[in-house]
Scaffold this motif. Structure first.
Motif, PDB file in Angstrom:
ATOM      1  N   TYR A  29       0.832  -1.217   0.000  1.00 30.30           N
ATOM      2  CA  TYR A  29       0.000   0.000   0.000  1.00 30.30           C
ATOM      3  C   TYR A  29       0.862   1.261   0.000  1.00 30.30           C
ATOM      4  N   PHE A  30       1.960   1.212   0.733  1.00 26.00           N
ATOM      5  CA  PHE A  30       2.798   2.399   0.892  1.00 26.00           C
ATOM      6  C   PHE A  30       4.136   2.268   0.162  1.00 26.00           C
ATOM      7  N   GLU A  31       4.182   1.332  -0.803  1.00 26.97           N
ATOM      8  CA  GLU A  31       5.338   1.166  -1.676  1.00 26.97           C
ATOM      9  C   GLU A  31       6.631   0.953  -0.891  1.00 26.97           C
ATOM     10  N   ILE A  32       6.561   0.049   0.070  1.00 29.97           N
ATOM     11  CA  ILE A  32       7.732  -0.294   0.879  1.00 29.97           C
ATOM     12  C   ILE A  32       8.171  -1.698   0.469  1.00 29.97           C
ATOM     13  N   ASP A  33       9.440  -1.832   0.131  1.00 31.16           N
ATOM     14  CA  ASP A  33       9.982  -3.129  -0.269  1.00 31.16           C
ATOM     15  C   ASP A  33       9.926  -4.083   0.920  1.00 31.16           C
ATOM     16  N   LYS A  34       9.424  -5.297   0.689  1.00 29.03           N
ATOM     17  CA  LYS A  34       9.272  -6.242   1.803  1.00 29.03           C
ATOM     18  C   LYS A  34      10.615  -6.728   2.354  1.00 29.03           C
ATOM     19  N   ASP A  35      11.693  -6.501   1.620  1.00 31.44           N
ATOM     20  CA  ASP A  35      13.017  -6.896   2.099  1.00 31.44           C
ATOM     21  C   ASP A  35      13.781  -5.730   2.724  1.00 31.44           C
ATOM     22  N   ALA A  36      13.180  -4.548   2.767  1.00 29.19           N
ATOM     23  CA  ALA A  36      13.869  -3.375   3.317  1.00 29.19           C
ATOM     24  C   ALA A  36      14.005  -3.492   4.829  1.00 29.19           C
ATOM     25  N   LYS A  37      14.984  -2.769   5.372  1.00 30.86           N
ATOM     26  CA  LYS A  37      15.161  -2.725   6.826  1.00 30.86           C
ATOM     27  C   LYS A  37      14.261  -1.637   7.382  1.00 30.86           C
ATOM     28  N   LEU A  38      13.853  -1.806   8.627  1.00 30.75           N
ATOM     29  CA  LEU A  38      12.988  -0.847   9.335  1.00 30.75           C
ATOM     30  C   LEU A  38      11.697  -0.540   8.570  1.00 30.75           C
ATOM     31  N   LYS A  39      11.167  -1.561   7.910  1.00 27.86           N
ATOM     32  CA  LYS A  39       9.952  -1.339   7.122  1.00 27.86           C
ATOM     33  C   LYS A  39       8.743  -1.010   8.002  1.00 27.86           C
ATOM     34  N   LYS A  40       8.670  -1.562   9.197  1.00 29.31           N
ATOM     35  CA  LYS A  40       7.554  -1.236  10.096  1.00 29.31           C
ATOM     36  C   LYS A  40       7.615   0.230  10.506  1.00 29.31           C
ATOM     37  N   ARG A  41       8.803   0.691  10.826  1.00 23.22           N
ATOM     38  CA  ARG A  41       8.952   2.105  11.196  1.00 23.22           C
ATOM     39  C   ARG A  41       8.601   3.004  10.009  1.00 23.22           C
ATOM     40  N   THR A  42       9.056   2.625   8.812  1.00 28.36           N
ATOM     41  CA  THR A  42       8.756   3.402   7.611  1.00 28.36           C
ATOM     42  C   THR A  42       7.250   3.459   7.370  1.00 28.36           C
ATOM     43  N   LEU A  43       6.589   2.329   7.552  1.00 32.13           N
ATOM     44  CA  LEU A  43       5.136   2.287   7.378  1.00 32.13           C
ATOM     45  C   LEU A  43       4.451   3.208   8.384  1.00 32.13           C
ATOM     46  N   VAL A  44       4.870   3.136   9.630  1.00 32.28           N
ATOM     47  CA  VAL A  44       4.274   3.982  10.670  1.00 32.28           C
ATOM     48  C   VAL A  44       4.459   5.456  10.327  1.00 32.28           C
ATOM     49  N   GLU A  45       5.632   5.818   9.829  1.00 32.52           N
ATOM     50  CA  GLU A  45       5.897   7.216   9.501  1.00 32.52           C
ATOM     51  C   GLU A  45       5.127   7.677   8.264  1.00 32.52           C
ATOM     52  N   ARG A  46       4.815   6.753   7.340  1.00 27.54           N
ATOM     53  CA  ARG A  46       4.082   7.133   6.129  1.00 27.54           C
ATOM     54  C   ARG A  46       2.571   7.204   6.348  1.00 27.54           C
ATOM     55  N   LEU A  47       2.090   6.567   7.414  1.00 26.08           N
ATOM     56  CA  LEU A  47       0.649   6.643   7.705  1.00 26.08           C
ATOM     57  C   LEU A  47       0.251   8.096   7.908  1.00 26.08           C
ATOM     58  N   TRP A  48      -0.803   8.507   7.268  1.00 24.15           N
ATOM     59  CA  TRP A  48      -1.385   9.847   7.391  1.00 24.15           C
ATOM     60  C   TRP A  48      -0.439  10.954   6.945  1.00 24.15           C
ATOM     61  N   SER A  49       0.656  10.628   6.254  1.00 23.41           N
ATOM     62  CA  SER A  49       1.599  11.675   5.845  1.00 23.41           C
ATOM     63  C   SER A  49       1.229  12.293   4.497  1.00 23.41           C
ATOM     64  N   VAL A  50       0.555  11.550   3.633  1.00 19.70           N
ATOM     65  CA  VAL A  50       0.164  12.057   2.316  1.00 19.70           C
ATOM     66  C   VAL A  50      -1.356  11.968   2.214  1.00 19.70           C
ATOM     67  N   GLN A  51      -1.969  13.066   1.818  1.00 24.41           N
ATOM     68  CA  GLN A  51      -3.433  13.110   1.779  1.00 24.41           C
ATOM     69  C   GLN A  51      -4.015  12.123   0.768  1.00 24.41           C
ATOM     70  N   THR A  52      -3.326  11.898  -0.345  1.00 20.88           N
ATOM     71  CA  THR A  52      -3.838  10.983  -1.357  1.00 20.88           C
ATOM     72  C   THR A  52      -3.823   9.531  -0.888  1.00 20.88           C
ATOM     73  N   HIS A  53      -3.068   9.244   0.187  1.00 22.76           N
ATOM     74  CA  HIS A  53      -3.019   7.889   0.730  1.00 22.76           C
ATOM     75  C   HIS A  53      -3.932   7.720   1.944  1.00 22.76           C
ATOM     76  N   ALA A  54      -4.885   8.617   2.114  1.00 25.79           N
ATOM     77  CA  ALA A  54      -5.748   8.567   3.304  1.00 25.79           C
ATOM     78  C   ALA A  54      -6.545   7.269   3.366  1.00 25.79           C
TER      79      ALA A  54
END
Length: 191
Positions: A29-54
């Protein structure tokens, strides 16, 4: 400070999520590579950050916090050491909603339950209404068929020609169509 505490709670829910397929869907949903490091943190930070992804943020939040389906109050947990370190917070849980928000939540829950009860009570009467509507449709069709056969019998023609004449009579109400016998009598001079 409140935002950090809430982000830690989202992180803790992500950390507790056991369904890998569900997690991978959230990452997509948030275009995060499943093999990336700290993907959970990245997801948390991207939540509610862009209006088009509401809508995506809503889907993730409802997936992680099923209690959001019934109200706005979340069940908070004490953050883990890793969560505290990642989001720079102390070992604390966000304070509950203030009393006016709690009243609003309770009011919304009462309204939803009353609406559900009302809908269930009237859902039992719907089959009877549908049967009555179905009966009316059958009556209309029966009346139409009687009228159709009467027109065909009176005009002594098939249905497509009768239908054409009926439509023409509505389109040109003042114009009378002459019958064949009247047309023939006008063509032949009288002796």
């Amino acid at each position: 400070e409140r935002e950090k505490l809430e982000r830690v709670q989202v992180y803790e829910r992500l950390h507790a999520e056991t369904d890998r397929e569900n997690l991978n869907t959230m990452y997509k949903y948030f275009e995060i590579d499943k093999d990336a490091k700290l993907k959970k943190r990245t997801l948390v930070e991207r939540l509610w950050s862009v209006q088009t992804h509401a809508t995506r943020s809503v889907a993730v939040m409802v997936g992680l916090f099923p209690e959001l389906e019934y109200g706005t109050y979340l069940n908070f947990v004490t953050p883990s050491r890793k969560g505290q370190k990642l989001f720079h917070v102390k070992n604390q849980v966000p304070s509950p909603l203030d009393s006016s928000m709690q009243v609003e939540v309770v009011t919304n829950q009462l309204i939803k339950s009353n609406l559900k009860e009302f809908a269930m009570a009237h859902a039992q009467t719907v089959p009877g209404l549908l049967l009555r509507l179905d009966d009316r449709e059958q009556e209309k069709m029966a009346r139409f068929m009687l009228q159709k056969h009467a027109e065909m019998f009176a005009r002594r023609e098939d249905w497509p020609r009768c239908r054409r004449k009926i439509i023409l009579s509505f389109l040109y109400p003042g114009r009378q169509r002459r019958s064949k016998s009247k047309r023939k009598s006008r063509k032949q001079p009288s002796a």
